[in-house]
Structure formats: structure tokens, C-alpha cells
Design a protein around this motif. Structure first.
Motif, PDB file in Angstrom:
ATOM      1  N   THR A 175      -7.301  -2.116   9.966  1.00 53.97           N
ATOM      2  CA  THR A 175      -6.105  -2.056   9.112  1.00 53.97           C
ATOM      3  C   THR A 175      -5.072  -1.106   9.696  1.00 53.97           C
ATOM      4  N   LEU A 176      -5.535  -0.054  10.361  1.00 52.26           N
ATOM      5  CA  LEU A 176      -4.650   0.990  10.892  1.00 52.26           C
ATOM      6  C   LEU A 176      -4.620   0.968  12.423  1.00 52.26           C
ATOM      7  N   GLU A 191      -1.830   2.735  14.102  1.00 49.41           N
ATOM      8  CA  GLU A 191      -1.744   4.181  13.880  1.00 49.41           C
ATOM      9  C   GLU A 191      -2.806   4.957  14.636  1.00 49.41           C
ATOM     10  N   THR A 245      -4.846  10.218  11.435  1.00 49.55           N
ATOM     11  CA  THR A 245      -5.063   8.946  10.739  1.00 49.55           C
ATOM     12  C   THR A 245      -6.298   9.007   9.864  1.00 49.55           C
ATOM     13  N   VAL A 265      -6.919   8.616   5.777  1.00 48.53           N
ATOM     14  CA  VAL A 265      -7.880   7.665   5.201  1.00 48.53           C
ATOM     15  C   VAL A 265      -8.694   8.355   4.111  1.00 48.53           C
ATOM     16  N   TYR A 276       2.362  -5.407   5.228  1.00 45.85           N
ATOM     17  CA  TYR A 276       2.348  -4.182   4.434  1.00 45.85           C
ATOM     18  C   TYR A 276       3.650  -4.081   3.644  1.00 45.85           C
ATOM     19  N   ASN A 294       4.156   1.126   3.831  1.00 51.12           N
ATOM     20  CA  ASN A 294       3.625   1.419   5.152  1.00 51.12           C
ATOM     21  C   ASN A 294       2.107   1.363   5.046  1.00 51.12           C
ATOM     22  N   PRO A 295       1.393   1.280   6.148  1.00 54.44           N
ATOM     23  CA  PRO A 295      -0.049   1.084   6.081  1.00 54.44           C
ATOM     24  C   PRO A 295      -0.786   2.122   5.235  1.00 54.44           C
ATOM     25  N   PHE A 296      -0.360   3.377   5.288  1.00 50.18           N
ATOM     26  CA  PHE A 296      -1.064   4.417   4.536  1.00 50.18           C
ATOM     27  C   PHE A 296      -0.832   4.267   3.034  1.00 50.18           C
TER      28      PHE A 296
END
Length: 290
Positions: free
Chosen positions: A39-40, A43, A51, A55, A270, A273-275
Motif C-alpha cells: 500500500t505504501l 513511501e 513510514t 503505520v 487514494y 494521501n496514502p497515510f
């Protein structure tokens, strides 16, 4: 953006929840929510430590690794170094996606042995096959050979204290003379050695019902990939709880499935953003599913 296919080729739960989902309490730690680190993937190469800190901050307690190679290892970090970073953040890599293309093609054990060594250092429980290259899944015989290879790999993993799992996409559900590749894999692999990580999105995207598989093959789906389907474009993912998949019905079948671990995954689309996306998915799961 790098796709899973290109990457692999190039890399050669609260009391009310327990009452609502009683089966869940018997199969997994209700506090455990996992993330597939793919998924990341944009990053992690930039900053592995930061990163993984994010998580953990998002609420995840387990992860599933991807992308290990003998040359570059995990984004330039050795398994020992990665294990230290995971430990610092209270994360456990219970599974990992490892490219076993060589072994699945011709039985060469070089990649398999390296993957086992890395997984053992990370103290993982499962070594998971994430993908099969197209030349090796064209017909019934290909899937029969694949099933045999999975059985062989599973025995080698078992000798090292690991379990082997197989992760699906949608191509496994294509029919060959009236039977799907997935049916062959389920029927011709040793149910005591080869386990399945059911990708809920890809299963539903292919027109199949995960619950049907649970009922037909109880106990074999030890892991799930939990990612949602976009409401407008079914070819895209979205944050868990924001799409069209009825996760509550599926999570009610945890016991029948045999699921021990699940991992949120989002491959694209997304909304923020991914986070922020993984946080939204985790929050929905905590509030509604576990």
C-alpha cells in the motif's frame, strides 16, 4: 506508478464487537489489524523508518512485507535491520509476500531458501506467494504443475517452521475447459500444508462470493486482504468502508473461513494521501468490524 505485476517482474478488535461477531474472538486477537506494506510502496523506499512509524501511529499492529530480493533485501535494509525497526514500532510481520517465480517455474530453490531465511529472521508465520507470471498459468496443466510446486514449497517451509500461503488476483478465476485455476489449486494442494490468503477485492471483482469459498473449503483461508471497491469505477480501490463491499457479512464468517490474520491493502485511488487513507481504513475497521 509501479504496479504489483511490474514490481514482481522487476524484482526477479471491544466487547460490543465481540458480541456482534462472536466467531472473531475465537480465531484472532481482536486488537490485531494488519497492513500490506505494498500500500505504501511509493513511501517506503524514501524513508523506511518514518513510514513504519506512521503505520503504527495509524493503529496497525501487524504488517505483511513485500518486495524482498536477494540483492536489495528490504528497500536496502537487511531482514535483521528491518526487524529492529518493526520492533521499535510495536509491529510484527506475521506474513510476507516473496517472489518465488524461479521455484514455481522449474523448482530452483535459490529464491525460496533466501525467502525462508528472511521470513525466519522477521519471525513471520507465513511465507506467501503473491503472483504467478502469465506463461505459467495458461491452462489446466499449468495449474496442476503450480499446485504440485506449492505442495513442494510448503513441505520445505514446514521443515523450517513456516507455513506457505497463496494470494490470489482475478486471473485464477478464469475457466479452462469448465474449471477455474483456483478450483484446481484448492483441490490439488495439501490442505494441511498449503493455505490461502483470499484477496476479497479481487475475488468479488471476478464475480465470486468469498462466503461461498468459505463454505466450500472451511478453514483454508487463514489470511485475507481487505480492500474496498470504488463505487464509480470497480477497477479501482478505495478506503475500507468507502466502497461497495459488504465487509460486515464477510467478517461474520471468520470462523468458517479459518482466518487468523487480515491485512488492509489499497493499490490505487487514494482519496487523500496514502497515510490518511490507511488511517481511514483502520478507523472504519475498529469501529465497525472488530
Amino acid at each position: 506508478m509501479v504496479t504489483r505485476r511490474n514490481f514482481i517482474i522487476n524484482a526477479s478488535l471491544a466487547t460490543t464487537a465481540v458480541l456482534a461477531l462472536p466467531s472473531l474472538a475465537f480465531t484472532m486477537d481482536k486488537k490485531e489489524i494488519g497492513l500490506q506494506l505494498y500500500t505504501l510502496r511509493d513511501e517506503l523506499p524514501k524513508n523506511v523508518k518514518a513510514t513504519l512509524e506512521k503505520v503504527a501511529a495509524a493503529g496497525f499492529t501487524t504488517v505483511e512485507t513485500y518486495g524482498y530480493s536477494i540483492k536489495d533485501q528490504f528497500w536496502g535494509f537487511s531482514p535483521i535491520e528491518l526487524k529492529r525497526i518493526l520492533d521499535i514500532n510495536g509491529l510484527k510481520a506475521v506474513s510476507g509476500h516473496y517472489n518465488l517465480g524461479g521455484f514455481l517455474a522449474d523448482g530452483n530453490t535459490t529464491e525460496l531458501k533466501a525467502a525462508i531465511k528472511a521470513a525466519k529472521i522477521l519471525k513471520s508465520e507465513y511465507l506467501t506467494v503473491p503472483w504467478v507470471d502469465e506463461p505459467f498459468r495458461k491452462n489446466i496443466n499449468d495449474y496442476k504443475v503450480l499446485a504440485k510446486r506449492l505442495n513442494d514449497a510448503a513441505k520445505i517451509c514446514a521443515d523450517s517452521g513456516l507455513k506457505l500461503a497463496y494470494h490470489n488476483h482475478d486471473f485464477e478465476f478464469q475457466k479452462h475447459d469448465g474449471i477455474t485455476g483456483y478450483e484446481i489449486l484448492l483441490s490439488e494442494t495439501d490442505k494441511n500444508l498449503v493455505y490461502f490468503e483470499l484477496d476479497l477485492y479481487w475475488t468479488i471483482h471476478s464475480g465470486n462470493d468469498p462466503v461461498t469459498f468459505f463454505n466450500q473449503n472451511p478453514g483454508r483461508f487463514k489470511m485475507w486482504h481487505v480492500k474496498d471497491m470504488d463505487k464509480i469505477n470497480s477497477a479501482l480501490n478505495t478506503e475500507v468502508g468507502s466502497g461497495t463491499i459488504d465487509f460486515k457479512t464477510i467478517f461474520n464468517q471468520v470462523k468458517q473461513s479459518g482466518m487468523k490474520h487480515f491485512f488492509v491493502e489499497q493499490e490505487n485511488n487514494y482519496n487523500t494521501n496514502p497515510f490518511e487513507s490507511i488511517k481511514r481504513s483502520c478507523d472504519f475497521i475498529v469501529k465497525n468490524l472488530v
